[in-house]
Design a protein around this motif. Sequence first.
Motif, PDB file in Angstrom:
ATOM      1  N   GLY A  12       0.830  -1.213   0.000  1.00 19.17           N
ATOM      2  CA  GLY A  12       0.000   0.000   0.000  1.00 19.17           C
ATOM      3  C   GLY A  12       0.859   1.256   0.000  1.00 19.17           C
ATOM      4  O   GLY A  12       0.584   2.218  -0.735  1.00 19.17           O
ATOM      5  N   LEU A  13       1.913   1.271   0.801  1.00 16.03           N
ATOM      6  CA  LEU A  13       2.796   2.450   0.862  1.00 16.03           C
ATOM      7  C   LEU A  13       3.562   2.605  -0.450  1.00 16.03           C
ATOM      8  O   LEU A  13       3.702   3.713  -0.990  1.00 16.03           O
ATOM      9  CB  LEU A  13       3.780   2.317   2.036  1.00 16.03           C
ATOM     10  CG  LEU A  13       3.191   2.452   3.448  1.00 16.03           C
ATOM     11  CD1 LEU A  13       4.230   2.084   4.504  1.00 16.03           C
ATOM     12  CD2 LEU A  13       2.680   3.876   3.709  1.00 16.03           C
ATOM     13  N   LEU A  14       4.046   1.459  -0.973  1.00 13.61           N
ATOM     14  CA  LEU A  14       4.831   1.498  -2.219  1.00 13.61           C
ATOM     15  C   LEU A  14       3.979   2.031  -3.376  1.00 13.61           C
ATOM     16  O   LEU A  14       4.391   2.951  -4.099  1.00 13.61           O
ATOM     17  CB  LEU A  14       5.323   0.073  -2.542  1.00 13.61           C
ATOM     18  CG  LEU A  14       6.277  -0.053  -3.713  1.00 13.61           C
ATOM     19  CD1 LEU A  14       7.697   0.350  -3.283  1.00 13.61           C
ATOM     20  CD2 LEU A  14       6.304  -1.478  -4.253  1.00 13.61           C
ATOM     21  N   VAL A  15       2.806   1.441  -3.541  1.00 15.17           N
ATOM     22  CA  VAL A  15       1.919   1.824  -4.641  1.00 15.17           C
ATOM     23  C   VAL A  15       1.486   3.286  -4.481  1.00 15.17           C
ATOM     24  O   VAL A  15       1.493   4.059  -5.446  1.00 15.17           O
ATOM     25  CB  VAL A  15       0.697   0.864  -4.670  1.00 15.17           C
ATOM     26  CG1 VAL A  15      -0.411   1.388  -5.551  1.00 15.17           C
ATOM     27  CG2 VAL A  15       1.130  -0.525  -5.137  1.00 15.17           C
ATOM     28  N   SER A  16       1.141   3.682  -3.267  1.00 10.69           N
ATOM     29  CA  SER A  16       0.725   5.077  -3.039  1.00 10.69           C
ATOM     30  C   SER A  16       1.837   6.034  -3.433  1.00 10.69           C
ATOM     31  O   SER A  16       1.599   7.048  -4.112  1.00 10.69           O
ATOM     32  CB  SER A  16       0.390   5.313  -1.558  1.00 10.69           C
ATOM     33  OG  SER A  16      -0.644   4.488  -1.159  1.00 10.69           O
ATOM     34  N   ALA A  17       3.058   5.715  -3.018  1.00  8.88           N
ATOM     35  CA  ALA A  17       4.180   6.620  -3.292  1.00  8.88           C
ATOM     36  C   ALA A  17       4.431   6.746  -4.797  1.00  8.88           C
ATOM     37  O   ALA A  17       4.638   7.847  -5.309  1.00  8.88           O
ATOM     38  CB  ALA A  17       5.440   6.119  -2.584  1.00  8.88           C
ATOM     39  N   THR A 132       8.549   1.606   8.774  1.00  7.44           N
ATOM     40  CA  THR A 132       7.704   2.190   9.814  1.00  7.44           C
ATOM     41  C   THR A 132       6.387   2.554   9.138  1.00  7.44           C
ATOM     42  O   THR A 132       6.226   2.307   7.936  1.00  7.44           O
ATOM     43  CB  THR A 132       8.324   3.474  10.419  1.00  7.44           C
ATOM     44  OG1 THR A 132       8.406   4.453   9.377  1.00  7.44           O
ATOM     45  CG2 THR A 132       9.701   3.235  11.011  1.00  7.44           C
ATOM     46  N   ASP A 133       5.479   3.179   9.857  1.00  9.45           N
ATOM     47  CA  ASP A 133       4.172   3.502   9.288  1.00  9.45           C
ATOM     48  C   ASP A 133       4.238   4.442   8.081  1.00  9.45           C
ATOM     49  O   ASP A 133       3.288   4.507   7.301  1.00  9.45           O
ATOM     50  CB  ASP A 133       3.276   4.124  10.372  1.00  9.45           C
ATOM     51  CG  ASP A 133       2.515   3.055  11.142  1.00  9.45           C
ATOM     52  OD1 ASP A 133       2.503   1.890  10.696  1.00  9.45           O
ATOM     53  OD2 ASP A 133       1.935   3.393  12.191  1.00  9.45           O
ATOM     54  N   ASP A 134       5.337   5.188   7.941  1.00 11.40           N
ATOM     55  CA  ASP A 134       5.417   6.095   6.799  1.00 11.40           C
ATOM     56  C   ASP A 134       6.701   5.903   5.973  1.00 11.40           C
ATOM     57  O   ASP A 134       7.036   6.745   5.159  1.00 11.40           O
ATOM     58  CB  ASP A 134       5.277   7.567   7.252  1.00 11.40           C
ATOM     59  CG  ASP A 134       6.353   7.966   8.253  1.00 11.40           C
ATOM     60  OD1 ASP A 134       7.059   7.072   8.767  1.00 11.40           O
ATOM     61  OD2 ASP A 134       6.489   9.176   8.512  1.00 11.40           O
ATOM     62  N   VAL A 135       7.386   4.793   6.194  1.00  8.31           N
ATOM     63  CA  VAL A 135       8.629   4.549   5.439  1.00  8.31           C
ATOM     64  C   VAL A 135       8.578   3.158   4.804  1.00  8.31           C
ATOM     65  O   VAL A 135       8.327   2.160   5.477  1.00  8.31           O
ATOM     66  CB  VAL A 135       9.874   4.644   6.358  1.00  8.31           C
ATOM     67  CG1 VAL A 135      11.160   4.379   5.568  1.00  8.31           C
ATOM     68  CG2 VAL A 135       9.941   6.003   7.049  1.00  8.31           C
ATOM     69  N   VAL A 136       8.818   3.117   3.483  1.00  6.41           N
ATOM     70  CA  VAL A 136       8.831   1.834   2.778  1.00  6.41           C
ATOM     71  C   VAL A 136      10.103   1.728   1.943  1.00  6.41           C
ATOM     72  O   VAL A 136      10.566   2.705   1.369  1.00  6.41           O
ATOM     73  CB  VAL A 136       7.558   1.674   1.894  1.00  6.41           C
ATOM     74  CG1 VAL A 136       7.473   2.705   0.784  1.00  6.41           C
ATOM     75  CG2 VAL A 136       7.452   0.260   1.324  1.00  6.41           C
ATOM     76  N   THR A 137      10.664   0.512   1.918  1.00  7.04           N
ATOM     77  CA  THR A 137      11.834   0.266   1.077  1.00  7.04           C
ATOM     78  C   THR A 137      11.413  -0.572  -0.120  1.00  7.04           C
ATOM     79  O   THR A 137      10.779  -1.612   0.037  1.00  7.04           O
ATOM     80  CB  THR A 137      12.937  -0.470   1.874  1.00  7.04           C
ATOM     81  OG1 THR A 137      13.374   0.404   2.902  1.00  7.04           O
ATOM     82  CG2 THR A 137      14.117  -0.836   0.996  1.00  7.04           C
TER      83      THR A 137
END
Length: 299
Positions: A12-17, A132-137
Amino acid sequence: MKIAVIGGGAIGLLVSAYLADHAQVTLYTRRKEQADQVREHGITLKRKKNVKKVKVDAKVLRLDEAFVHYELIVVAVKQYSIKDIIPYLMKAPKHTSVLFLQNGMSHVTLAKRLPQRTIYLGVVEHGAMKETDDVVTHSGVGITRVALFKGGDLISFQRFHSDVFAFMQENDWYEMLIQKLVVNAVINPLTALYRVNNGEIIHNSYFYKTAKAVFNELHAVLRLKDPTAYWNRVVDVCEKTAQNHSSMRKDLQQQRKTEVESILGYILEEAAKRQINTPIIHFVYNGILGLEDSGSEGR
Ligand SMILES: NC(=O)C1=CN([C@@H]2O[C@H](COP(=O)(O)OP(=O)(O)OC[C@H]3O[C@@H](n4cnc5c(N)ncnc54)[C@H](OP(=O)(O)O)[C@@H]3O)[C@@H](O)[C@H]2O)C=CC1
Ligand SMILES: CC(C)(CO)C(=O)C(=O)O
């Protein structure tokens, strides 16, 4: 274009970014702390030595959310959370398109029940880790395959394309999901049971034999059209991700529920329907459920 992404995990974070470069993205999370964090700080996207902060709106997913302004809703939760998301999707407009990005097969039955006219299924071949909740690798660059599941084809996913986040439109959703299922059904449970990296499955001759035995049962159940091509794909993924821990191995290490039900559980259901004996898959499936239950891998 406005896009809602449901689930603030790794994918979700990756796609959003990445989608935020092309569209106005809102991330819907389960927890308020995460929504606040992302709204305040954006999403930090890391890839090799590149670190980029991306501004993304974020909200907690609530039952009064009607998703009225969105053209697309991307569902990025784990398979076992899909049933919790269905009530929200039931309320979303019929003209909004939905894209599911899960491994496994269980979501297909649930997707059939949705009122939306256009539904896409996707397969993510990237590696992503939520730090973390706002960091994705973005740990492995691959592609995202997307196929139309039902309705009229309304969205060209090529418009979201970039060098490191490519999309490929596929014609046959079943074939696309089965290809990924076979890879996940062989690699994920065995690496989790044996507690090894993906490469060991083909480099250790004993594990290789078990992998082949699991594959042969999969072939008997799914009646794969070109089994050699399917097996070669499993070997190729083991080679390319040789040093990686599979997601099922990571889930057990972190004492989380795995997606085994929608991977091997699906195969076992199909085997039962077709009255095919699959003793090795049964053994592996029960082994994963047993480890999940005892939480012993985390120690
Ligand atoms: N990670 C990867 O590299 C890859 C993953 N995939 C597939 O992508 C899918 C998603 O995986 P991944 O992102 O890794 O999973 P994660 O466990 O990292 O993320 C799942 C997210 O869903 C959220 N969630 C759960 N229930 C709800 C709810 N009711 N409302 C809103 N959000 C909810 C969780 O919130 P909370 O944090 O609050 O629990 C969590 O943030 C899986 O099917 C996986 O197999 C495919 C290829 C690669
Ligand atoms: C392709 C593979 C096996 C990579 O680890 C994967 O998709 C997973 O771990 O879930």
